[in-house]
Design a protein around this motif. Sequence first.
Motif, PDB file in Angstrom:
ATOM      1  N   UNK A  73       0.865  -1.179   0.000  1.00  0.00           N
ATOM      2  CA  UNK A  73       0.000   0.000   0.000  1.00  0.00           C
ATOM      3  C   UNK A  73       0.905   1.234   0.000  1.00  0.00           C
ATOM      4  N   UNK A  74       0.639   2.170  -0.894  1.00  0.00           N
ATOM      5  CA  UNK A  74       1.447   3.386  -1.010  1.00  0.00           C
ATOM      6  C   UNK A  74       1.298   4.283   0.221  1.00  0.00           C
ATOM      7  N   UNK A  75       2.375   4.978   0.552  1.00  0.00           N
ATOM      8  CA  UNK A  75       2.392   5.959   1.645  1.00  0.00           C
ATOM      9  C   UNK A  75       1.862   5.363   2.945  1.00  0.00           C
ATOM     10  N   UNK A  76       2.447   4.259   3.345  1.00  0.00           N
ATOM     11  CA  UNK A  76       1.956   3.495   4.485  1.00  0.00           C
ATOM     12  C   UNK A  76       3.142   3.025   5.326  1.00  0.00           C
ATOM     13  N   UNK A  77       2.933   2.841   6.597  1.00  0.00           N
ATOM     14  CA  UNK A  77       3.978   2.312   7.482  1.00  0.00           C
ATOM     15  C   UNK A  77       3.724   0.837   7.752  1.00  0.00           C
ATOM     16  N   UNK A  78       4.793   0.070   7.771  1.00  0.00           N
ATOM     17  CA  UNK A  78       4.735  -1.368   8.046  1.00  0.00           C
ATOM     18  C   UNK A  78       5.748  -1.713   9.125  1.00  0.00           C
ATOM     19  N   UNK A  79       5.442  -2.724   9.923  1.00  0.00           N
ATOM     20  CA  UNK A  79       6.423  -3.329  10.831  1.00  0.00           C
ATOM     21  C   UNK A  79       7.099  -4.464  10.080  1.00  0.00           C
ATOM     22  N   UNK A  80       8.387  -4.630  10.295  1.00  0.00           N
ATOM     23  CA  UNK A  80       9.083  -5.759   9.686  1.00  0.00           C
ATOM     24  C   UNK A  80       9.162  -6.861  10.729  1.00  0.00           C
ATOM     25  N   UNK A  81       8.573  -8.006  10.415  1.00  0.00           N
ATOM     26  CA  UNK A  81       8.489  -9.123  11.351  1.00  0.00           C
ATOM     27  C   UNK A  81       9.599 -10.142  11.172  1.00  0.00           C
ATOM     28  N   UNK A  91      16.051 -13.048  -1.055  1.00  0.00           N
ATOM     29  CA  UNK A  91      15.868 -12.503   0.295  1.00  0.00           C
ATOM     30  C   UNK A  91      14.454 -11.942   0.409  1.00  0.00           C
ATOM     31  N   UNK A  92      13.754 -12.352   1.468  1.00  0.00           N
ATOM     32  CA  UNK A  92      12.356 -11.994   1.703  1.00  0.00           C
ATOM     33  C   UNK A  92      12.193 -11.277   3.029  1.00  0.00           C
ATOM     34  N   UNK A  93      11.191 -10.403   3.068  1.00  0.00           N
ATOM     35  CA  UNK A  93      10.788  -9.735   4.309  1.00  0.00           C
ATOM     36  C   UNK A  93       9.310 -10.002   4.539  1.00  0.00           C
ATOM     37  N   UNK A  94       8.958 -10.285   5.779  1.00  0.00           N
ATOM     38  CA  UNK A  94       7.558 -10.408   6.169  1.00  0.00           C
ATOM     39  C   UNK A  94       7.194  -9.106   6.864  1.00  0.00           C
ATOM     40  N   UNK A  95       6.175  -8.423   6.336  1.00  0.00           N
ATOM     41  CA  UNK A  95       5.760  -7.114   6.839  1.00  0.00           C
ATOM     42  C   UNK A  95       4.336  -7.171   7.360  1.00  0.00           C
ATOM     43  N   UNK A  96       4.080  -6.378   8.400  1.00  0.00           N
ATOM     44  CA  UNK A  96       2.726  -6.285   8.953  1.00  0.00           C
ATOM     45  C   UNK A  96       2.252  -4.853   8.860  1.00  0.00           C
ATOM     46  N   UNK A  97       1.062  -4.685   8.341  1.00  0.00           N
ATOM     47  CA  UNK A  97       0.425  -3.383   8.258  1.00  0.00           C
ATOM     48  C   UNK A  97      -0.335  -3.119   9.548  1.00  0.00           C
ATOM     49  N   UNK A  98      -0.457  -1.862   9.964  1.00  0.00           N
ATOM     50  CA  UNK A  98      -1.284  -1.564  11.150  1.00  0.00           C
ATOM     51  C   UNK A  98      -2.723  -2.029  10.988  1.00  0.00           C
ATOM     52  N   UNK A  99      -3.176  -2.223   9.758  1.00  0.00           N
ATOM     53  CA  UNK A  99      -4.536  -2.699   9.542  1.00  0.00           C
ATOM     54  C   UNK A  99      -4.659  -4.201   9.759  1.00  0.00           C
ATOM     55  N   UNK A 100      -3.536  -4.856  10.048  1.00  0.00           N
ATOM     56  CA  UNK A 100      -3.568  -6.270  10.372  1.00  0.00           C
ATOM     57  C   UNK A 100      -3.116  -7.201   9.269  1.00  0.00           C
ATOM     58  N   UNK A 101      -2.932  -6.684   8.067  1.00  0.00           N
ATOM     59  CA  UNK A 101      -2.507  -7.536   6.969  1.00  0.00           C
ATOM     60  C   UNK A 101      -1.027  -7.869   7.040  1.00  0.00           C
TER      61      UNK A 101
END
Length: 121
Positions: A73-81, A91-101
Amino acid sequence: MEKAYAFFRTGAGTYASLNFGWTGAVYTDLGVDNVSFIASVPGTGPYNTISAALAANKAIAVLSKGATSWPVVASHAYSILAATTDAGGTMWFTLRSPTGGVIQVTLGQLESDFSAGSIAV
């Protein structure tokens, strides 16, 4: 946590108060020291930085750019899990959106779709 911060950040009491923020500011507001990193740097530097921080159990947040590719999602903050490397060397990253995705992106997608982030220290 996000709802409480939305009310705190500008005093407006709305989720719109989260717009145009910086991940490091959230950590600072919560009294947590942090360092910034550039996600869009070519090469394995971002992967190495993020992997080391995750191994040290540090919280990491990253900001997507204004124009992105699916599923970011553009212009959005994610946590890197998580940061992992598959059998083929991707190389892969698993990201979590504040919306739960939760999504997964490659290092190449991180470079092209994300600008920068912050690591709690």
